[in-house]
Design a protein around this motif. Structure first.
Motif, PDB file in Angstrom:
ATOM      1  N   VAL A  68     -13.948 -25.752 -76.614  1.00 36.13           N
ATOM      2  CA  VAL A  68     -13.468 -26.455 -75.427  1.00 36.13           C
ATOM      3  C   VAL A  68     -12.096 -27.077 -75.690  1.00 36.13           C
ATOM      4  N   ASP A  69     -11.873 -27.617 -76.882  1.00 35.07           N
ATOM      5  CA  ASP A  69     -10.549 -28.128 -77.231  1.00 35.07           C
ATOM      6  C   ASP A  69      -9.498 -27.025 -77.103  1.00 35.07           C
ATOM      7  N   LEU A  70      -9.829 -25.848 -77.579  1.00 37.87           N
ATOM      8  CA  LEU A  70      -8.910 -24.717 -77.510  1.00 37.87           C
ATOM      9  C   LEU A  70      -8.709 -24.249 -76.073  1.00 37.87           C
ATOM     10  N   MET A  71      -9.779 -24.221 -75.303  1.00 37.48           N
ATOM     11  CA  MET A  71      -9.695 -23.823 -73.891  1.00 37.48           C
ATOM     12  C   MET A  71      -8.783 -24.756 -73.115  1.00 37.48           C
ATOM     13  N   ARG A  72      -8.929 -26.050 -73.357  1.00 37.65           N
ATOM     14  CA  ARG A  72      -8.130 -27.037 -72.640  1.00 37.65           C
ATOM     15  C   ARG A  72      -6.641 -26.810 -72.895  1.00 37.65           C
ATOM     16  N   ASP A  73      -6.287 -26.612 -74.154  1.00 37.57           N
ATOM     17  CA  ASP A  73      -4.869 -26.457 -74.466  1.00 37.57           C
ATOM     18  C   ASP A  73      -4.338 -25.123 -73.958  1.00 37.57           C
ATOM     19  N   ALA A  74      -5.140 -24.072 -74.037  1.00 38.66           N
ATOM     20  CA  ALA A  74      -4.696 -22.768 -73.535  1.00 38.66           C
ATOM     21  C   ALA A  74      -4.468 -22.820 -72.028  1.00 38.66           C
ATOM     22  N   ALA A  75      -5.356 -23.499 -71.302  1.00 39.99           N
ATOM     23  CA  ALA A  75      -5.189 -23.624 -69.855  1.00 39.99           C
ATOM     24  C   ALA A  75      -3.912 -24.381 -69.522  1.00 39.99           C
ATOM     25  N   LEU A  76      -3.601 -25.399 -70.295  1.00 43.47           N
ATOM     26  CA  LEU A  76      -2.379 -26.169 -70.060  1.00 43.47           C
ATOM     27  C   LEU A  76      -1.133 -25.321 -70.249  1.00 43.47           C
ATOM     28  N   GLY A  77      -1.239 -24.268 -71.042  1.00 44.05           N
ATOM     29  CA  GLY A  77      -0.108 -23.384 -71.258  1.00 44.05           C
ATOM     30  C   GLY A  77       0.229 -22.542 -70.047  1.00 44.05           C
ATOM     31  N   ASP A  78      -0.678 -22.505 -69.066  1.00 38.66           N
ATOM     32  CA  ASP A  78      -0.443 -21.716 -67.850  1.00 38.66           C
ATOM     33  C   ASP A  78       0.279 -22.500 -66.764  1.00 38.66           C
ATOM     34  N   GLU A  79       0.518 -23.795 -66.986  1.00 35.93           N
ATOM     35  CA  GLU A  79       1.194 -24.599 -65.963  1.00 35.93           C
ATOM     36  C   GLU A  79       2.632 -24.119 -65.780  1.00 35.93           C
ATOM     37  N   PRO A  80       3.099 -24.014 -64.526  1.00 35.04           N
ATOM     38  CA  PRO A  80       4.462 -23.539 -64.289  1.00 35.04           C
ATOM     39  C   PRO A  80       5.505 -24.556 -64.742  1.00 35.04           C
ATOM     40  N   ASP A  81       6.696 -24.050 -65.062  1.00 36.94           N
ATOM     41  CA  ASP A  81       7.799 -24.926 -65.430  1.00 36.94           C
ATOM     42  C   ASP A  81       8.239 -25.733 -64.218  1.00 36.94           C
ATOM     43  N   LEU A  82       8.626 -26.984 -64.437  1.00 37.40           N
ATOM     44  CA  LEU A  82       9.011 -27.856 -63.332  1.00 37.40           C
ATOM     45  C   LEU A  82      10.419 -27.573 -62.811  1.00 37.40           C
ATOM     46  N   GLY A  83      11.178 -26.755 -63.507  1.00 33.47           N
ATOM     47  CA  GLY A  83      12.513 -26.420 -63.029  1.00 33.47           C
ATOM     48  C   GLY A  83      13.549 -27.438 -63.470  1.00 33.47           C
ATOM     49  N   PRO A  84      14.784 -27.302 -62.987  1.00 33.95           N
ATOM     50  CA  PRO A  84      15.869 -28.190 -63.399  1.00 33.95           C
ATOM     51  C   PRO A  84      15.646 -29.606 -62.900  1.00 33.95           C
ATOM     52  N   GLU A  94       6.838 -33.714 -58.217  1.00 32.39           N
ATOM     53  CA  GLU A  94       6.518 -32.311 -58.497  1.00 32.39           C
ATOM     54  C   GLU A  94       5.503 -32.209 -59.634  1.00 32.39           C
ATOM     55  N   TRP A  95       5.697 -33.016 -60.662  1.00 39.20           N
ATOM     56  CA  TRP A  95       4.764 -33.027 -61.788  1.00 39.20           C
ATOM     57  C   TRP A  95       3.369 -33.435 -61.319  1.00 39.20           C
ATOM     58  N   ALA A  96       3.260 -34.472 -60.501  1.00 39.12           N
ATOM     59  CA  ALA A  96       1.965 -34.949 -60.031  1.00 39.12           C
ATOM     60  C   ALA A  96       1.270 -33.907 -59.154  1.00 39.12           C
ATOM     61  N   ARG A  97       2.009 -33.306 -58.234  1.00 38.17           N
ATOM     62  CA  ARG A  97       1.407 -32.298 -57.343  1.00 38.17           C
ATOM     63  C   ARG A  97       0.994 -31.056 -58.131  1.00 38.17           C
ATOM     64  N   SER A  98       1.823 -30.666 -59.084  1.00 41.07           N
ATOM     65  CA  SER A  98       1.491 -29.519 -59.927  1.00 41.07           C
ATOM     66  C   SER A  98       0.228 -29.789 -60.734  1.00 41.07           C
ATOM     67  N   SER A  99       0.090 -31.018 -61.217  1.00 36.52           N
ATOM     68  CA  SER A  99      -1.098 -31.381 -61.995  1.00 36.52           C
ATOM     69  C   SER A  99      -2.358 -31.365 -61.139  1.00 36.52           C
ATOM     70  N   LEU A 100      -2.244 -31.831 -59.892  1.00 38.00           N
ATOM     71  CA  LEU A 100      -3.401 -31.803 -58.990  1.00 38.00           C
ATOM     72  C   LEU A 100      -3.857 -30.366 -58.746  1.00 38.00           C
ATOM     73  N   GLU A 101      -2.910 -29.469 -58.495  1.00 38.92           N
ATOM     74  CA  GLU A 101      -3.256 -28.061 -58.280  1.00 38.92           C
ATOM     75  C   GLU A 101      -3.854 -27.451 -59.537  1.00 38.92           C
TER      76      GLU A 101
END
Length: 270
Positions: A68-84, A94-101
């Motif tokens: 589960v520790d590994l799953m959590r970190d791997a899933a976090l790697g799929d988050e999109p970049d926030l851009g410039p 943007e960070w908060a809305r992205s985290s909710l999704e």
């Protein structure tokens, strides 16, 4: 409970390739958790999903807690970049809305939340991005950490309500508004509460505000007040938040160094 030393080794060590390896095991665990919830994840179920024996998995990961520790970190790697960078408030929104999704896509992460999980590289990278956004305000380091924690906890709390509501609607087949709309037997008792009655009669419940957006803006208003009260009127780097020495001639400088200017350019090119 996971062995923190073993989790650290697995999270930060080299990942195998080909055949049955740690990456395939972790991805299978994420797929299972996304589809059926964290309770459905077991070494046996993951092994079955991959077409291997349960004992085969134990050669790569010692148990479900570490998985589960590994799953959590791997899933976090799929988050999109926030851009410039666009300014601390827009970037935090943007960070908060992205985290909710993100929690909507992986609701099992809320089940695995806790205060003593070893963070992996993706988790630290996300924390780094959040710190960079807030540090650019010029707040003191301890305040930067506290603000990141405040926004993060707000999003997690809001996500729990969203995920729980969705889960109940799917289980019962009855929508949230539909369920409350059928509570006539309750409403006939509420006229004894004068403030509630007045607010209802004046339309307070007719067009409810989005609780996440309303709460997020109020949190950001508070942070903005803190920044206004704590930060001196100085020009700060748009990337790292350091004070910029005023330019002798020409336009005001937006970055404290060539390195920060290049970093901002690279972000824009992503």
């Amino acid at each position: 409970m996971a062995d923190p030393e073993r989790s650290t080794e697995l999270l930060w060590g080299a990942k195998g390739r080909g055949g049955l390896n740690l990456e395939r095991i972790v991805r299978a665990g994420i797929e299972l958790a996304d589809a059926e919830g964290l309770a459905a994840v077991s070494m046996r179920r993951v092994a079955e999903r991959l077409g291997y024996t349960t004992m085969s998995l134990y050669r790569h990961v010692p148990g479900k807690a570490e998985l589960v520790d590994l799953m959590r970190d791997a899933a976090l790697g799929d988050e999109p970049d926030l851009g410039p960078p666009r300014g601390w408030r827009a970037d935090t929104e943007e960070w908060a809305r992205s985290s909710l999704e993100f929690y909507r896509r992986h609701p099992w992460l809320l089940e695995s939340a806790g205060v003593r999980h070893v963070p992996g590289p993706n988790s630290i990278a996300g924390f780094e991005r959040a710190l960079a956004i807030v540090a650019a305000t010029g707040l003191r380091p301890a305040q930067v950490v506290a603000v990141v924690g405040l926004v993060g906890h707000f999003v997690e709390s809001a996500a729990r309500e969203v995920v729980e509501t969705t889960k109940v609607e799917r289980r019962t087949g009855v929508g949230h508004d539909e369920w409350w709309g059928a509570r006539d037997s309750l409403y006939q008792h509420l006229d004894r509460y004068p403030t509630l009655t007045r607010v209802y009669e004046e339309g307070g419940f007719d067009e409810p505000l989005d609780p996440f957006e309303f709460g997020l803006q109020r949190v950001l208003d508070g942070i903005e007040t803190l920044i206004r009260d704590e930060v001196r009127d100085e020009t700060r780097c748009a990337v790292c938040g350091k004070v910029i020495d005023p330019a002798e001639t020409g336009r005001p400088r937006a970055y404290c160094s060539r390195a920060c200017q290049q970093k901002a350019y690279r972000r824009r090119k992503v």
